[in-house]
Design a protein around this motif. Structure first.
Motif, PDB file in Angstrom:
ATOM      1  N   THR A  75       0.940  27.973  -2.274  1.00 17.36           N
ATOM      2  CA  THR A  75       0.160  29.039  -1.647  1.00 17.36           C
ATOM      3  C   THR A  75       1.057  30.170  -1.191  1.00 17.36           C
ATOM      4  O   THR A  75       0.604  31.130  -0.593  1.00 17.36           O
ATOM      5  N   LYS A  88       4.096  22.735   3.218  1.00 17.33           N
ATOM      6  CA  LYS A  88       2.973  22.061   3.866  1.00 17.33           C
ATOM      7  C   LYS A  88       2.156  21.224   2.886  1.00 17.33           C
ATOM      8  O   LYS A  88       1.569  20.214   3.274  1.00 17.33           O
ATOM      9  N   ASN A  89       2.128  21.635   1.639  1.00 13.42           N
ATOM     10  CA  ASN A  89       1.322  20.918   0.650  1.00 13.42           C
ATOM     11  C   ASN A  89       2.113  19.760   0.045  1.00 13.42           C
ATOM     12  O   ASN A  89       2.307  19.668  -1.169  1.00 13.42           O
ATOM     13  N   GLU A 117       7.538  20.161  13.472  1.00 17.53           N
ATOM     14  CA  GLU A 117       6.147  20.050  13.903  1.00 17.53           C
ATOM     15  C   GLU A 117       5.949  18.652  14.487  1.00 17.53           C
ATOM     16  O   GLU A 117       5.892  17.663  13.749  1.00 17.53           O
ATOM     17  N   ASP A 134      -1.369  16.103  15.887  1.00 17.24           N
ATOM     18  CA  ASP A 134      -0.332  16.945  16.478  1.00 17.24           C
ATOM     19  C   ASP A 134      -0.025  16.433  17.883  1.00 17.24           C
ATOM     20  O   ASP A 134      -0.936  16.087  18.647  1.00 17.24           O
ATOM     21  N   LYS A 190      -5.908  17.917  16.979  1.00 16.52           N
ATOM     22  CA  LYS A 190      -5.786  18.348  15.602  1.00 16.52           C
ATOM     23  C   LYS A 190      -5.250  17.167  14.808  1.00 16.52           C
ATOM     24  O   LYS A 190      -4.069  16.830  14.888  1.00 16.52           O
ATOM     25  N   ARG A 192      -4.217  14.911  11.510  1.00 18.10           N
ATOM     26  CA  ARG A 192      -3.573  15.086  10.208  1.00 18.10           C
ATOM     27  C   ARG A 192      -4.046  13.987   9.263  1.00 18.10           C
ATOM     28  O   ARG A 192      -4.252  12.847   9.675  1.00 18.10           O
ATOM     29  N   GLU A 193      -4.221  14.353   8.001  1.00 14.26           N
ATOM     30  CA  GLU A 193      -4.542  13.346   6.995  1.00 14.26           C
ATOM     31  C   GLU A 193      -3.394  12.349   6.945  1.00 14.26           C
ATOM     32  O   GLU A 193      -2.236  12.717   6.757  1.00 14.26           O
ATOM     33  N   GLY A 206      -0.577  20.006   5.116  1.00 11.90           N
ATOM     34  CA  GLY A 206      -1.348  21.194   4.754  1.00 11.90           C
ATOM     35  C   GLY A 206      -2.619  21.336   5.579  1.00 11.90           C
ATOM     36  O   GLY A 206      -3.170  20.359   6.109  1.00 11.90           O
ATOM     37  N   ASP A 207      -3.102  22.570   5.665  1.00 12.36           N
ATOM     38  CA  ASP A 207      -4.342  22.842   6.387  1.00 12.36           C
ATOM     39  C   ASP A 207      -5.567  22.477   5.567  1.00 12.36           C
ATOM     40  O   ASP A 207      -6.636  22.214   6.125  1.00 12.36           O
ATOM     41  N   GLU A 208      -5.437  22.474   4.257  1.00 16.40           N
ATOM     42  CA  GLU A 208      -6.536  22.095   3.377  1.00 16.40           C
ATOM     43  C   GLU A 208      -6.430  20.609   3.029  1.00 16.40           C
ATOM     44  O   GLU A 208      -5.412  19.960   3.284  1.00 16.40           O
TER      45      GLU A 208
END
Length: 572
Positions: A75, A88-89, A117, A134, A190, A192-193, A206-208
Motif C-alpha cells: 500500500t 504492516k501487511n 508498536e 494494542d 483495538k 489485532r488479528e 495491518g489495518d485491513e
C-alpha cells in the motif's frame, strides 16, 4: 567415638563461615538482577543514501528462482528503484503459544511488540484462543501488560477496567461507573488479528483484514501438529530470547554460517575453529530480481563440495524468517535437519528470536540422550551461544552510529562466506522505505540508531556498566528466563532446593553444637553418638549442595563474558 566439648568451638565458626559463604554466592546472583532499562523511542524515518566503493563480493550466479515465495501486496508507493513493501501487511511471530499462560494457573498477561508498536496477549480460558490487542488502556493510556487476568477478562491495574477478548475487546466492567450509567462506546480495545499456527502466536499488523494465512513450516514436515508444532518423526527444539540490537543484525548473524566455527568454538551446539573454511554459496535470484518476500539460496563447505555432498537450502522470508534444511553430515549420513529462525523487530535496537530446530536420523543412543537432557540446560546453552555474538554485533551498531556510514562503505564482503549477508542488506535497500526504520547495504533511515543516542559508543569491555551487551543494563534473566516457562520453573525449583539445603546445613550445625554443649545430652552417650553420626556428615554434604545449586542458579542470571574466557587462555 569420643566426643569432646571443645569440638563445639570448631562447629560454631563453621556455621558462621557457611552462612557467609552461601550469602556471598547469593549476592553474586543478586547483583546480576538489574531492572531492564532499555525503552522504545520514536523518531522520524527519513532515508539517506551513500555511494560506497564496490564490495569485493563476486556474483554468486544467476539461477532460475525455484522458490514459491508469495508477493506481498503493498500500500506504500515506492520509488522506481525500490521494491513495493508495507511492513504492516505481514504476519509477525510474537512468541510461542506455550509462553502465554493459562488463566487457571496464572493471572499474568504477556507483553509483545512489533516495530515499537506495543501489544498485549492473553487467554480467556485454559488452552483457549490467544487474544492480541494494542497495549494501551482506553481510559488513560496505561499499559495493559502491567495488568492482570480476572475471571478470564483482561483488567487494567490502574482503575480496574475489564475487557473481554471473546467479545472483540469490549469493556464490560468499570468499578467507578454510576450504577445506571452506560459504558462509553469508545471504551474498547483495538484488537489485532491473532492466530496460533504450529505452536507460534502470529499477529497481523495491518489495518485491513489479512490477505493470506500465517506461514507454515513445510520442508517435508507436512504431518506437523498444527497446534503444537511437534512431529512424531522429528526432535523439535523451541527457544526464545530477546537481544539488545536491531533485528537486521540478528538476521545478518543467523544467515551467516561462516562465523559459527570461530565465534562459537568449542561450545556445545556451536563449532570448532579448525573447521573454519570457504563456502560455496549460490543465490537463486540476483539482487535485481528479488521479490518483496525475500530470496532463496544454498550453501555447502569446500570440503562438502569435494565430496559432492548436497547443499543446505536457505530461504529468507519476509518479514524476518530464515529457513534452512539439509544433510549437515553429508549424503552418507541419515541425519536430516531443518530450522525456522524468526527474527522479529521489537523496538529500535531490540529484537526477538524464536528459534525452532528439528532433526531426525540420530542413532538411538544419541537420540535418547538428547531427549532426556533437561530443557532448561539446553536453553541456557542457547543463551550462551547468542551472547557470544552480542558483544560483537552491538559494536557493529556502535560503529555505524559513530561514523554515520553504511555497511556498503565498510564491509569487505567475500564470495566464499558473505553472499547471503550482501543479499539481505540489498533486500533491505529495496524494501526499507516501507519500514519504520532500516539499515541496508547502501541506504539507511536516519532513526535506525536513535536508541544509541545516550549510550557511549565504547566497546563492552571498556565501559561494561553503560553498554547494553555488558550484562549490567540487563541480564540473561531479562532476555530469556523471565519469558520462558520451562527455564523459569526450573529456576524456581533450584532456588527452593537451595533454600532447603541451606536450612538442612544450618539445622545440622545447630543441633550438633547443641548436643556437644549440653551435659544432659552428652550423658546419653550412645544416642548422641548415633545422632551425630547422621548430623555431622550432613553439614558438608548439604553445604556443598547449597553452594553447587547457588552456582547453577547464577547461570540463569549471569551472561557470557568473552573477556573472562580470554583471561584463562594463552595468545601464543
Amino acid at each position: 567415638m569420643t566426643i569432646k566439648k571443645g569440638a563445639s568451638s570448631l562447629l560454631l565458626p563453621l556455621l558462621i563461615g557457611f552462612i557467609v559463604g552461601i550469602d556471598r554466592c547469593d549476592s553474586w546472583t543478586a547483583r546480576a538482577v538489574i531492572p531492564r532499562s532499555l525503552t522504545s523511542t520514536s523518531f522520524s524515518s527519513t532515508t539517506t543514501r551513500s555511494f560506497p566503493r564496490e564490495p569485493v563480493l563476486s556474483s554468486a550466479g544467476s539461477l532460475q528462482n525455484k522458490s514459491r515465495l508469495r508477493e506481498t501486496s503493498a500500500t506504500t508507493d515506492a520509488p522506481s528503484d525500490t521494491i513495493q513493501y508495507n511492513w504492516k501487511n505481514q504476519w509477525y511471530a510474537l512468541t510461542y503459544a506455550s509462553y502465554v499462560p493459562n488463566p487457571s494457573r496464572s493471572a499474568e498477561v504477556t507483553p509483545a511488540s512489533v516495530f515499537g508498536e506495543p501489544l498485549v496477549l492473553w487467554r480467556s480460558e485454559n488452552d483457549g484462543t490467544v487474544h492480541c490487542a494494542d497495549d494501551v488502556c482506553p481510559h488513560r493510556a496505561a499499559a495493559l501488560s502491567e495488568g492482570r487476568l480476572r475471571d478470564g477478562k483482561l483488567e487494567c491495574y490502574y482503575h480496574g477496567w475489564q475487557f473481554d477478548g471473546k467479545k472483540d475487546g469490549e469493556c464490560n466492567f468499570i468499578p467507578q461507573l454510576e450504577k445506571d450509567a452506560r459504558i462509553p462506546k469508545r471504551a474498547c480495545l483495538k484488537m489485532r488479528e491473532c492466530r496460533t499456527v504450529e505452536g507460534i502466536v502470529w499477529a497481523w499488523m495491518g489495518d485491513e483484514a489479512p490477505t493470506f494465512d500465517p506461514p507454515t513450516q513445510g520442508d517435508g514436515m507436512e504431518d506437523i501438529d498444527p497446534i503444537t508444532g511437534k512431529h512424531e518423526d522429528y526432535i523439535v527444539n523451541d527457544f526464545q530470547i530477546d537481544l539488545p540490537y536491531d533485528h537486521s543484525y540478528l538476521v545478518e548473524n543467523l544467515i551467516d554460517p561462516a562465523h559459527i566455527p570461530i565465534s562459537h568454538d568449542a561450545t556445545p551446539g556451536g563449532g570448532k575453529r579448525e573447521n573454519a573454511q570457504a563456502y560455496e554459496m549460490i543465490l537463486d535470484a540476483s539482487s535485481g530480481s528479488m521479490g518483496s518476500n525475500g530470496f532463496t539460496g544454498r550453501y555447502r563447505t569446500a570440503a562438502q563440495r569435494e565430496k559432492d555432498d548436497p547443499f543446505i537450502e536457505v530461504q529468507y522470508e519476509a518479514p524476518g524468517i530464515i529457513r534452512q534444511k539439509g544433510m549437515p553430515r553429508g549424503k552418507d549420513s541419515p541425519l536430516r535437519f531443518g530450522a525456522a529462525l524468526h527474527c522479529m523487530p521489537l523496538t529500535l535496537g531490540r529484537s526477538r528470536l524464536l528459534f525452532r530446530a528439528y532433526f531426525t536420523g540420530l542413532p538411538p543412543l544419541l537420540k535418547f540422550l538428547v531427549t532426556i537432557k533437561p530443557k532448561f540446560l539446553a536453553n541456557l546453552n542457547s543463551c550462551k551461544i547468542l551472547e557470544q555474538d552480542a558483544g560483537l554485533i552491538t559494536t557493529q551498531e556502535d560503529h555505524f552510529k559513530r561514523t554515520g556510514r553504511t555497511p556498503g562503505d565498510d564491509y569487505i564482503l567475500l564470495s566464499s562466506s558473505d553472499v547471503f549477508v550482501k543479499a539481505y542488506r540489498q533486500w533491505l535497500d529495496g524494501v526499507g522505505h516501507g519500514m519504520p526504520w532500516f539499515q541496508g547495504l547502501v541506504a539507511r533511515s536516519e532513526n535506525v540508531d536513535g536508541h544509541l543516542a545516550n549510550i557511549p559508543p565504547s566497546p563492552p569491555n571498556l565501559d561494561p556498566i553503560h553498554h547494553r551487551a555488558g550484562n549490567y543494563l540487563e541480564t540473561r534473566y531479562h532476555r530469556h528466563v523471565m519469558h520462558c516457562p520451562a527455564t523459569r520453573n526450573a529456576l524456581r525449583r533450584i532456588q527452593a532446593l537451595k533454600r532447603g539445603m541451606k536450612a538442612l546445613a544450618i539445622a545440622s550445625i545447630t543441633l550438633s553444637c547443641g548436643m556437644l554443649t549440653s551435659d544432659r545430652l552428652l550423658s546419653r552417650g550412645l544416642l548422641v553418638r548415633k545422632m551425630l553420626r547422621v548430623l555431622v556428615p550432613l553439614i558438608p554434604i548439604s553445604s556443598l549442595a547449597a553452594a553447587m545449586l547457588s552456582r547453577l542458579e547464577s547461570r540463569f542470571f549471569v551472561s557470557f563474558k568473552r573477556k573472562e574466557q580470554m583471561s584463562t587462555e594463552r595468545g601464543l
